[in-house]
Motif scaffolding. Structure first.
Motif, PDB file in Angstrom:
ATOM      1  N   GLN A 220     -34.102   4.566  71.222  1.00 40.50           N
ATOM      2  CA  GLN A 220     -34.059   6.034  71.199  1.00 40.50           C
ATOM      3  C   GLN A 220     -35.452   6.659  71.142  1.00 40.50           C
ATOM      4  OE1 GLN A 220     -30.689   7.523  68.478  1.00 40.50           O
ATOM      5  NE2 GLN A 220     -30.943   5.405  67.805  1.00 40.50           N
ATOM      6  N   THR A 221     -36.455   5.909  71.547  1.00 35.40           N
ATOM      7  CA  THR A 221     -37.834   6.388  71.446  1.00 35.40           C
ATOM      8  C   THR A 221     -38.031   7.733  72.137  1.00 35.40           C
ATOM      9  OG1 THR A 221     -38.699   4.142  71.296  1.00 35.40           O
ATOM     10  CG2 THR A 221     -40.238   5.852  71.991  1.00 35.40           C
ATOM     11  N   GLU A 222     -37.457   7.897  73.306  1.00 36.60           N
ATOM     12  CA  GLU A 222     -37.628   9.154  74.047  1.00 36.60           C
ATOM     13  C   GLU A 222     -37.031  10.325  73.275  1.00 36.60           C
ATOM     14  OE1 GLU A 222     -36.461  11.081  78.407  1.00 36.60           O
ATOM     15  OE2 GLU A 222     -36.378   8.911  78.112  1.00 36.60           O
ATOM     16  N   ALA A 223     -35.854  10.125  72.677  1.00 36.09           N
ATOM     17  CA  ALA A 223     -35.207  11.188  71.899  1.00 36.09           C
ATOM     18  C   ALA A 223     -36.008  11.495  70.631  1.00 36.09           C
ATOM     19  CB  ALA A 223     -33.784  10.788  71.534  1.00 36.09           C
TER      20      ALA A 223
ATOM     21  N   LEU B 235     -29.331  11.814  67.429  1.00 33.03           N
ATOM     22  CA  LEU B 235     -29.926  10.535  67.061  1.00 33.03           C
ATOM     23  C   LEU B 235     -28.883   9.697  66.332  1.00 33.03           C
ATOM     24  CD1 LEU B 235     -33.393  11.785  65.769  1.00 33.03           C
ATOM     25  CD2 LEU B 235     -32.909  10.667  67.955  1.00 33.03           C
ATOM     26  N   ASP B 236     -28.921   8.389  66.549  1.00 30.65           N
ATOM     27  CA  ASP B 236     -27.906   7.465  66.049  1.00 30.65           C
ATOM     28  C   ASP B 236     -28.527   6.466  65.080  1.00 30.65           C
ATOM     29  OD1 ASP B 236     -25.755   5.723  65.712  1.00 30.65           O
ATOM     30  OD2 ASP B 236     -25.998   4.791  67.686  1.00 30.65           O
ATOM     31  N   THR B 237     -27.968   6.355  63.863  1.00 29.29           N
ATOM     32  CA  THR B 237     -28.475   5.383  62.895  1.00 29.29           C
ATOM     33  C   THR B 237     -28.217   3.944  63.322  1.00 29.29           C
ATOM     34  OG1 THR B 237     -26.449   5.178  61.570  1.00 29.29           O
ATOM     35  CG2 THR B 237     -27.939   7.013  61.035  1.00 29.29           C
ATOM     36  N   GLY B 238     -27.216   3.736  64.183  1.00 28.87           N
ATOM     37  CA  GLY B 238     -26.887   2.396  64.652  1.00 28.87           C
ATOM     38  C   GLY B 238     -25.902   1.645  63.791  1.00 28.87           C
TER      39      GLY B 238
ATOM     40  N   VAL C 169     -33.296   6.546  57.426  1.00 30.21           N
ATOM     41  CA  VAL C 169     -34.643   6.607  56.867  1.00 30.21           C
ATOM     42  C   VAL C 169     -35.672   6.150  57.904  1.00 30.21           C
ATOM     43  CG1 VAL C 169     -36.173   5.495  55.190  1.00 30.21           C
ATOM     44  CG2 VAL C 169     -33.984   6.426  54.441  1.00 30.21           C
ATOM     45  N   VAL C 170     -35.351   5.122  58.664  1.00 28.76           N
ATOM     46  CA  VAL C 170     -36.269   4.673  59.715  1.00 28.76           C
ATOM     47  C   VAL C 170     -36.447   5.777  60.755  1.00 28.76           C
ATOM     48  CG1 VAL C 170     -36.611   3.019  61.592  1.00 28.76           C
ATOM     49  CG2 VAL C 170     -35.784   2.218  59.378  1.00 28.76           C
ATOM     50  N   LEU C 171     -35.362   6.416  61.150  1.00 22.58           N
ATOM     51  CA  LEU C 171     -35.443   7.478  62.153  1.00 22.58           C
ATOM     52  C   LEU C 171     -36.315   8.638  61.690  1.00 22.58           C
ATOM     53  CD1 LEU C 171     -31.787   7.603  63.507  1.00 22.58           C
ATOM     54  CD2 LEU C 171     -33.831   7.386  64.919  1.00 22.58           C
ATOM     55  N   VAL C 172     -36.107   9.114  60.462  1.00 23.62           N
ATOM     56  CA  VAL C 172     -36.875  10.280  60.024  1.00 23.62           C
ATOM     57  C   VAL C 172     -38.359   9.946  59.873  1.00 23.62           C
ATOM     58  CG1 VAL C 172     -34.896  11.401  58.934  1.00 23.62           C
ATOM     59  CG2 VAL C 172     -36.409   9.984  57.539  1.00 23.62           C
ATOM     60  N   ASN C 173     -38.662   8.706  59.508  1.00 20.94           N
ATOM     61  CA  ASN C 173     -40.073   8.335  59.405  1.00 20.94           C
ATOM     62  C   ASN C 173     -40.723   8.150  60.766  1.00 20.94           C
ATOM     63  OD1 ASN C 173     -41.121   8.095  56.563  1.00 20.94           O
ATOM     64  ND2 ASN C 173     -39.188   6.995  56.353  1.00 20.94           N
ATOM     65  N   CYS C 174     -39.960   7.707  61.751  1.00 19.22           N
ATOM     66  CA  CYS C 174     -40.474   7.664  63.123  1.00 19.22           C
ATOM     67  C   CYS C 174     -40.799   9.086  63.601  1.00 19.22           C
ATOM     68  CB  CYS C 174     -39.461   7.017  64.056  1.00 19.22           C
ATOM     69  SG  CYS C 174     -39.270   5.234  63.841  1.00 19.22           S
ATOM     70  N   ILE C 175     -39.880  10.008  63.336  1.00 20.07           N
ATOM     71  CA  ILE C 175     -40.110  11.410  63.711  1.00 20.07           C
ATOM     72  C   ILE C 175     -41.339  11.944  62.991  1.00 20.07           C
ATOM     73  CG2 ILE C 175     -39.187  13.760  63.562  1.00 20.07           C
ATOM     74  CD1 ILE C 175     -36.371  12.502  63.797  1.00 20.07           C
ATOM     75  N   LYS C 176     -41.427  11.671  61.698  1.00 26.48           N
ATOM     76  CA  LYS C 176     -42.546  12.156  60.888  1.00 26.48           C
ATOM     77  C   LYS C 176     -43.878  11.690  61.461  1.00 26.48           C
ATOM     78  CE  LYS C 176     -41.861  11.595  56.532  1.00 26.48           C
ATOM     79  NZ  LYS C 176     -41.762  10.848  55.254  1.00 26.48           N
ATOM     80  N   ALA C 177     -43.950  10.416  61.823  1.00 32.03           N
ATOM     81  CA  ALA C 177     -45.191   9.867  62.373  1.00 32.03           C
ATOM     82  C   ALA C 177     -45.547  10.540  63.698  1.00 32.03           C
ATOM     83  CB  ALA C 177     -45.049   8.361  62.564  1.00 32.03           C
TER      84      ALA C 177
END
Length: 275
Positions: free
Chosen positions: A21-24, A171-174, A200-208
């Motif tokens: 989901q990198t693009e999203a 976005l999907d947690t999987g 938590v992984v998703l929100v930190n990816c967004i944050k970065a």
């Protein structure tokens, strides 16, 4: 294979789902960074355990201002489990129509704002109405759900619509249907959920990604940082500056909310820094 190894394997599969989901993620970061650069705020909302992702986003070490964590205690303070402020009440309240509008009545929203609404099932009324109201105000909505679980869940809303029906991006947690990921011999129910880890992984990816975009735009964020990394003096400066910036951003959400008054129309005089 022991249960710990099984859980770790399934957790790695969650990371693969997020990697796809990198693009999203980058699109969400683009919207959020535009909001922050405009001096506005990204609204964060989650009821129940989804509050965890809200607080992971801000405020904590490695995070920065620009986010408005909307955490309603009536929907998320249930650590007494039973009795006053218990889980039954919280689960009831997150399906009360109209509560979302009362929450958002506290803020003057702008089309420059954006929002992250978290709900693993995407089927509870309050987060669905939050997303709907954000969209009605012209606010871009990113929904963080567990896609497989949400698709199998029945909406508590009368018209059957879910959080994903009011999202500009999903976005999907999987995590799997039901969230829990492990089977134990002799136990007829699954254990050990995965949506929080994925969230938590998703929100930190967004944050970065947001931090990168802000820095590239010439507005590097004030990141809450540990004294043993940046030094005690700079850590204090970063914390104080970040909290002050949060207050300044939040003031914009309150100043012109609702019914005008002479205070809301009054020109603000500069305040002495020594006060």
């Amino acid at each position: 294979m022991n249960l710990t190894t099984q859980y770790l394997q399934r957790s790695r599969a969650l990371l693969d789902t997020i990697d796809a989901q990198t693009e999203a993620i980058q699109q969400a970061a683009q919207w959020f960074s535009q909001t922050i650069l405009a001096g506005r705020m990204v609204h964060l909302f989650g009821s129940g355990h989804s509050r965890i992702m809200v607080e992971e986003m801000w405020p904590r070490y490695g995070s920065f201002p620009g986010f408005n964590p909307i955490v309603e205690l009536s929907l998320s303070f249930h650590n007494l489990v039973v009795g006053a402020n218990g889980q039954r009440q919280a689960m009831f309240l997150e399906n009360v129509p109209g509560l979302a509008s009362r929450i958002l009545r506290n803020y003057a929203l702008s089309a420059q704002d954006s929002a992250l609404v978290i709900s693993s099932s995407g089927s509870n009324v309050v987060p669905i109405e939050m997303a709907e109201l954000f969209q009605q105000a012209g606010v871009k909505v990113v929904a963080l759900v567990t896609r497989q679980h949400a698709e199998k869940s029945i909406s508590k809303r009368a018209d059957g619509k879910k959080l994903t029906d009011f999202a500009d991006l999903i976005l999907d947690t999987g995590a799997p249907v039901g969230d829990a990921m492990l089977t134990i011999p002799g136990l007829d129910t699954l254990v050990a959920p995965g949506s929080t880890l994925g969230g938590v992984v998703l929100v930190n990816c967004i944050k970065a990604e947001v931090a990168r975009l802000l820095t590239e735009a010439g507005q590097p964020p004030r990141v809450l940082s540990a004294a043993n990394v940046v030094g005690a003096e700079r850590a204090v400066t970063l914390f104080e500056g970040a909290y002050d910036e949060h207050a300044h951003r939040l003031a914009k959400l309150y100043q012109h909310v609702g019914i005008p008054s002479y205070v809301s129309e009054q020109r603000t005089l500069p305040i002495s820094p020594n006060v």
